[in-house]
Each structure stands twice: as C-alpha cells, then as structure tokens.
Design a protein around this motif. Structure first.
Motif, PDB file in Angstrom:
ATOM      1  N   MET A   1       1.176  11.421   5.124  1.00  0.00           N
ATOM      2  CA  MET A   1       2.451  11.313   4.963  1.00  0.00           C
ATOM      3  C   MET A   1       2.927  11.386   3.301  1.00  0.00           C
ATOM      4  SD  MET A   1       5.596   8.446   5.178  1.00  0.00           S
ATOM      5  CE  MET A   1       5.639   8.283   3.719  1.00  0.00           C
ATOM      6  N   LEU A   2       3.755  12.186   2.982  1.00  0.00           N
ATOM      7  CA  LEU A   2       4.222  12.445   1.585  1.00  0.00           C
ATOM      8  C   LEU A   2       5.528  11.762   1.208  1.00  0.00           C
ATOM      9  CD1 LEU A   2       3.397  16.169   0.750  1.00  0.00           C
ATOM     10  CD2 LEU A   2       1.919  14.140   0.313  1.00  0.00           C
ATOM     11  N   GLY A   3       5.771  11.041  -0.030  1.00  0.00           N
ATOM     12  CA  GLY A   3       7.168  10.831  -0.464  1.00  0.00           C
ATOM     13  C   GLY A   3       7.214  10.559  -1.987  1.00  0.00           C
ATOM     14  N   PHE A   4       8.288  10.655  -2.408  1.00  0.00           N
ATOM     15  CA  PHE A   4       8.780  10.799  -3.881  1.00  0.00           C
ATOM     16  C   PHE A   4       8.969   9.458  -4.376  1.00  0.00           C
ATOM     17  CE2 PHE A   4      11.237  11.097  -7.766  1.00  0.00           C
ATOM     18  CZ  PHE A   4      10.594  11.764  -8.402  1.00  0.00           C
ATOM     19  N   SER A  12       3.473  11.417  -3.816  1.00  0.00           N
ATOM     20  CA  SER A  12       2.310  10.857  -3.474  1.00  0.00           C
ATOM     21  C   SER A  12       2.383  10.866  -2.106  1.00  0.00           C
ATOM     22  CB  SER A  12       2.414   9.500  -3.946  1.00  0.00           C
ATOM     23  OG  SER A  12       1.216   8.574  -3.546  1.00  0.00           O
ATOM     24  N   ALA A  13       0.700  11.001  -1.549  1.00  0.00           N
ATOM     25  CA  ALA A  13       0.332  10.900  -0.431  1.00  0.00           C
ATOM     26  C   ALA A  13       0.626   9.270   0.123  1.00  0.00           C
ATOM     27  CB  ALA A  13      -0.821  11.278  -0.050  1.00  0.00           C
ATOM     28  N   PHE A  14       0.645   8.884   1.456  1.00  0.00           N
ATOM     29  CA  PHE A  14       0.801   7.680   1.665  1.00  0.00           C
ATOM     30  C   PHE A  14      -0.148   7.198   2.998  1.00  0.00           C
ATOM     31  CE2 PHE A  14       4.546   7.760  -0.820  1.00  0.00           C
ATOM     32  CZ  PHE A  14       5.019   6.799  -1.364  1.00  0.00           C
ATOM     33  N   THR A  15      -0.486   6.302   2.993  1.00  0.00           N
ATOM     34  CA  THR A  15      -1.346   5.979   4.025  1.00  0.00           C
ATOM     35  C   THR A  15      -0.946   4.433   4.696  1.00  0.00           C
ATOM     36  OG1 THR A  15      -2.863   4.844   2.685  1.00  0.00           O
ATOM     37  CG2 THR A  15      -3.510   7.075   3.520  1.00  0.00           C
ATOM     38  N   THR A  16      -1.088   4.087   5.993  1.00  0.00           N
ATOM     39  CA  THR A  16      -0.758   2.842   6.528  1.00  0.00           C
ATOM     40  C   THR A  16      -1.891   2.026   6.595  1.00  0.00           C
ATOM     41  OG1 THR A  16       0.658   4.066   8.179  1.00  0.00           O
ATOM     42  CG2 THR A  16       0.245   1.989   8.652  1.00  0.00           C
ATOM     43  N   ASN A  17      -1.603   1.019   5.821  1.00  0.00           N
ATOM     44  CA  ASN A  17      -2.539  -0.260   5.798  1.00  0.00           C
ATOM     45  C   ASN A  17      -2.792  -0.971   6.950  1.00  0.00           C
ATOM     46  OD1 ASN A  17      -0.550  -2.281   5.873  1.00  0.00           O
ATOM     47  ND2 ASN A  17      -0.716  -2.647   3.517  1.00  0.00           N
ATOM     48  N   GLN A  18      -3.621  -2.116   6.947  1.00  0.00           N
ATOM     49  CA  GLN A  18      -3.961  -2.853   8.283  1.00  0.00           C
ATOM     50  C   GLN A  18      -2.760  -3.629   8.640  1.00  0.00           C
ATOM     51  OE1 GLN A  18      -6.929  -6.114   7.283  1.00  0.00           O
ATOM     52  NE2 GLN A  18      -6.223  -5.996   5.195  1.00  0.00           N
ATOM     53  N   LEU A  22       3.411   1.091   4.311  1.00  0.00           N
ATOM     54  CA  LEU A  22       3.020   2.049   3.601  1.00  0.00           C
ATOM     55  C   LEU A  22       2.489   2.026   2.287  1.00  0.00           C
ATOM     56  CD1 LEU A  22       5.856   4.373   4.641  1.00  0.00           C
ATOM     57  CD2 LEU A  22       3.731   4.564   5.453  1.00  0.00           C
ATOM     58  N   GLN A  23       1.204   2.596   1.704  1.00  0.00           N
ATOM     59  CA  GLN A  23       0.573   2.206   0.607  1.00  0.00           C
ATOM     60  C   GLN A  23       0.402   3.703   0.010  1.00  0.00           C
ATOM     61  OE1 GLN A  23      -3.054   0.274   0.883  1.00  0.00           O
ATOM     62  NE2 GLN A  23      -3.214  -0.551  -1.171  1.00  0.00           N
ATOM     63  N   ALA A  24       1.089   3.667  -1.406  1.00  0.00           N
ATOM     64  CA  ALA A  24       0.667   5.040  -2.209  1.00  0.00           C
ATOM     65  C   ALA A  24      -0.507   5.148  -2.445  1.00  0.00           C
ATOM     66  CB  ALA A  24       1.868   4.829  -3.299  1.00  0.00           C
ATOM     67  N   SER A  25      -0.832   6.455  -2.354  1.00  0.00           N
ATOM     68  CA  SER A  25      -2.391   6.851  -2.851  1.00  0.00           C
ATOM     69  C   SER A  25      -2.422   6.968  -4.638  1.00  0.00           C
ATOM     70  CB  SER A  25      -2.868   8.123  -2.339  1.00  0.00           C
ATOM     71  OG  SER A  25      -2.816   8.134  -0.872  1.00  0.00           O
ATOM     72  N   ASN A  44      13.469  12.386   1.128  1.00  0.00           N
ATOM     73  CA  ASN A  44      11.945  11.981   0.994  1.00  0.00           C
ATOM     74  C   ASN A  44      11.510  11.015  -0.202  1.00  0.00           C
ATOM     75  OD1 ASN A  44      12.091  13.841  -1.126  1.00  0.00           O
ATOM     76  ND2 ASN A  44      10.254  15.182  -0.719  1.00  0.00           N
ATOM     77  N   TRP A  45      12.492  10.401  -0.427  1.00  0.00           N
ATOM     78  CA  TRP A  45      12.286   9.301  -1.627  1.00  0.00           C
ATOM     79  C   TRP A  45      11.776   8.060  -0.864  1.00  0.00           C
ATOM     80  CZ3 TRP A  45      15.307   9.866  -6.842  1.00  0.00           C
ATOM     81  CH2 TRP A  45      15.216  11.095  -7.245  1.00  0.00           C
ATOM     82  N   MET A  46      11.263   7.277  -1.747  1.00  0.00           N
ATOM     83  CA  MET A  46      10.499   6.091  -1.095  1.00  0.00           C
ATOM     84  C   MET A  46      11.287   4.660  -2.013  1.00  0.00           C
ATOM     85  SD  MET A  46       8.591   7.227   0.843  1.00  0.00           S
ATOM     86  CE  MET A  46       7.539   5.527   1.349  1.00  0.00           C
TER      87      MET A  46
END
Length: 336
Positions: A1-4, A12-18, A22-25, A44-46
């Motif tokens: 997932m991408l977000g500004f 930035s790309a984002f991953t889902t943590n445990q 949402l955590q920014a790469s 698409n802003w965070m």
C-alpha cells in the motif's frame, strides 16, 4: 500500500505490523489512512498514528465538498482532490506557509467545491438557478465542480478563447490570490510589485467589466503572461504565480524521472539548501528558466508527434520574465 506523508513530503510504501497498524517503509513510523482515503478512496494522504484528527492536512482544509449521494459528484470530487493535493505538494516543497482557517486565523486557506444549482422549468428546459464562480475571497478558494468535467471545461476553454485551462491551473491561479494577501499586500515588496504589475488599487470591477466587454489588451503578448493577466494587476500576479508553479512542478517531475535533453540533465528546481544570497537566487532562476525552455520545446514537439495540442502554448516576453523572477524572489524569501 502507498500513502503520502505530509510531514516528510514523501510518498511511501506501508506494511501492516504485528498489531495491525500501518508502518511507513521510509521512516518506520506508524500512520493511519485519512478518512477520505479509507472511506471514499478520494485521498492518498496519511495521518500520524497519534494524531487526533480523522482527516489529513489536505482534507482538513476542505470547507465544503460535493454531495456524495450523487455518483457523478464522487468522480468529479476525486479529480478536484487530485488537483488540490498537487498544489499543496509543490507549496510544501517550496516551503510556503499553509495555514488553515481557524477562529484565530479567519483568513486561513480553505477550499469549497460547489456545483451550479439547476432547476427544471417549462418542461425539460434546464436553467441555472445559482451559478458558482471559481475564485478566491479571504483565504477561501472556491472551484466550480463543472471544471472537473473534462468536456465542460474544454467547452469553456473554447468559449473563452483560451489555449490552456486545467484543474491544477485553477488551483494554482487562485492560490496566487491567497499568497498575494499573505506575502505582498502588507509587505515591503508592494512598491516593487506596483512597478512590475501595476497599481492594484485600480478598480477591479471596472477592469473586469472592461475586459469581458472589449477583450484583452491589444499588446498583451509583449507585457503579460496570458491574455487574462492583462485584466488587472491582481490577475496578472495570480497568472504569473500559477505559471511559476507550473514551471517548478513540471521541472521537478522531469528531474525525478532523470530527464536529459541534448546531453544536459534537467536539474531539480528545488535548491538543496535555503537561498540567502541574492546573486545565487538570480542565478538559480536563470538555470530554472533555461531548463524550462529546453523542456517545453521538447514537450511541444512530442505532443505534435502525437497529433495533440501543444503541452505548453505560451511565449514568455521579457516583461513577463521579469515578473516570474519577482515571484521566484518572493518565494525564496519565505525559505529563510
């Protein structure tokens, strides 16, 4: 997932943590989607995870949005938000102040997206009950929703005899009025402004009526950046301001894609360091304009090869260039 990420001015790309967050790469920090991202996919802003707001910095500036019960409005609003975010991005990149409207800042920046009110009279004949005028007043930028309808905008462009009319162009132009109030009106730059653009105390309504009755000044190409700029010094400033943002945004994009023309790389128009020295500010503008001339010549050539209108249908006179240089200097002063 991408977000500004507005505070990083970065996509930035984002991953889902445990924990499901949402955590920014790019920086490892936690964020949430703006409500208009998660609910409507119109943004698409965070938003920082610990921020109490549901909306991002861009969507918080909205005063009125269209009625989303109408499916067509959803599409048009999406396009408006794209244009608005592109404006805000380049303003952030240039270090310009973006302060929303509050009780302590009633003239802060805000946006209203409205549609003409239509009423049905005499059978199937439709008439406009309330026409929405795109414009700026005390920090509020209003955009007529029809400008996001491609066919309606092109039709208006033809009726107005314009060669360029875009959504992002409207946003940049109206932001020029906002920043004139903030950066010029009560500053020590007002005298230089009047020397270049004319006296803004000249009656605006009378100038507007004269423009629409008699058309632009006959020699507008030698003095102004566009025909509309010849109407009044305020419009001259707004058109020049918008044009400068066109240049900066397009050159920054070309640099990001590593464009080179005739072996010369298009350099970023955004200086790596804050500009303080006046000689360097002037040199920086010269480099920007040289790159712009090279790039737009290529863009127009490419468009013509595809049988399309020129991407850049403008010729900049020496007088208009001096006005662009003034805008450059005003913005450079904000980077202290």
């Amino acid at each position: 997932m991408l977000g500004f990420i507005p505070d990083e001015v970065k996509l930035s790309a984002f991953t889902t943590n445990q924990y499901g967050n949402l955590q920014a790469s790019c920086n490892g920090k936690l964020y949430r989607k703006c409500k208009n991202y998660s609910q409507y996919n119109a943004c698409n802003w965070m938003v920082s995870y610990d921020d109490e707001h549901d909306y991002c910095l861009s969507c918080r500036l909205n005063d009125i949005i269209p009625n989303l019960d109408d499916p067509e409005n959803m599409t048009l609003w999406f396009r408006l938000e794209q244009g608005k975010r592109r404006l805000l991005y380049i303003l952030m990149t240039l270090g310009l102040p973006i302060k929303g409207k509050t009780s302590s800042n009633p003239s802060g920046l805000s946006f209203s997206f409205l549609r003409d009110e239509i009423e049905d009279q005499y059978g199937n004949e439709l008439t406009v009950k309330n026409f929405v005028t795109t414009g700026h007043a005390s920090g509020l930028i209003t955009i007529n929703l029809s400008e996001a309808d491609h066919s309606a905008r092109i039709d208006m462009r033809e009726k107005m005899g314009e060669r360029y009319r875009t959504l992002v162009g409207h946003f940049r132009h109206e932001s020029g009025h906002y920043y004139w109030d903030k950066l010029i009106a009560k500053s020590d730059k007002i005298l230089e402004f009047r020397k270049l653009f004319g006296d803004e105390r000249l009656g605006y309504v009378e100038s507007m009526q004269d423009y629409y009755k008699n058309g632009p000044n006959q020699n507008w190409q030698t003095v102004w950046i566009s025909a509309y700029a010849s109407m009044h010094p305020w419009e001259d400033w707004a058109e020049t301001w918008a044009h400068y943002l066109h240049m900066i945004d397009t050159l920054e994009t070309a640099n990001d894609f590593d464009f080179s023309l005739a072996g010369n790389k298009i350099v970023s128009p955004i200086p790596a360091e804050k500009l303080h020295d006046q000689a360097y500010i002037a040199t920086n503008f010269t480099h920007i304009f040289d790159n712009w001339c090279q790039l737009t010549r290529a863009l127009n050539g490419l468009n013509r090869s595809m049988g399309m209108d020129d991407a850049y249908p403008f010729v900049i006179s020496i007088t208009a260039l001096d006005k662009l240089r003034f805008v450059h200097e005003v913005i450079a002063d904000q980077q202290d």
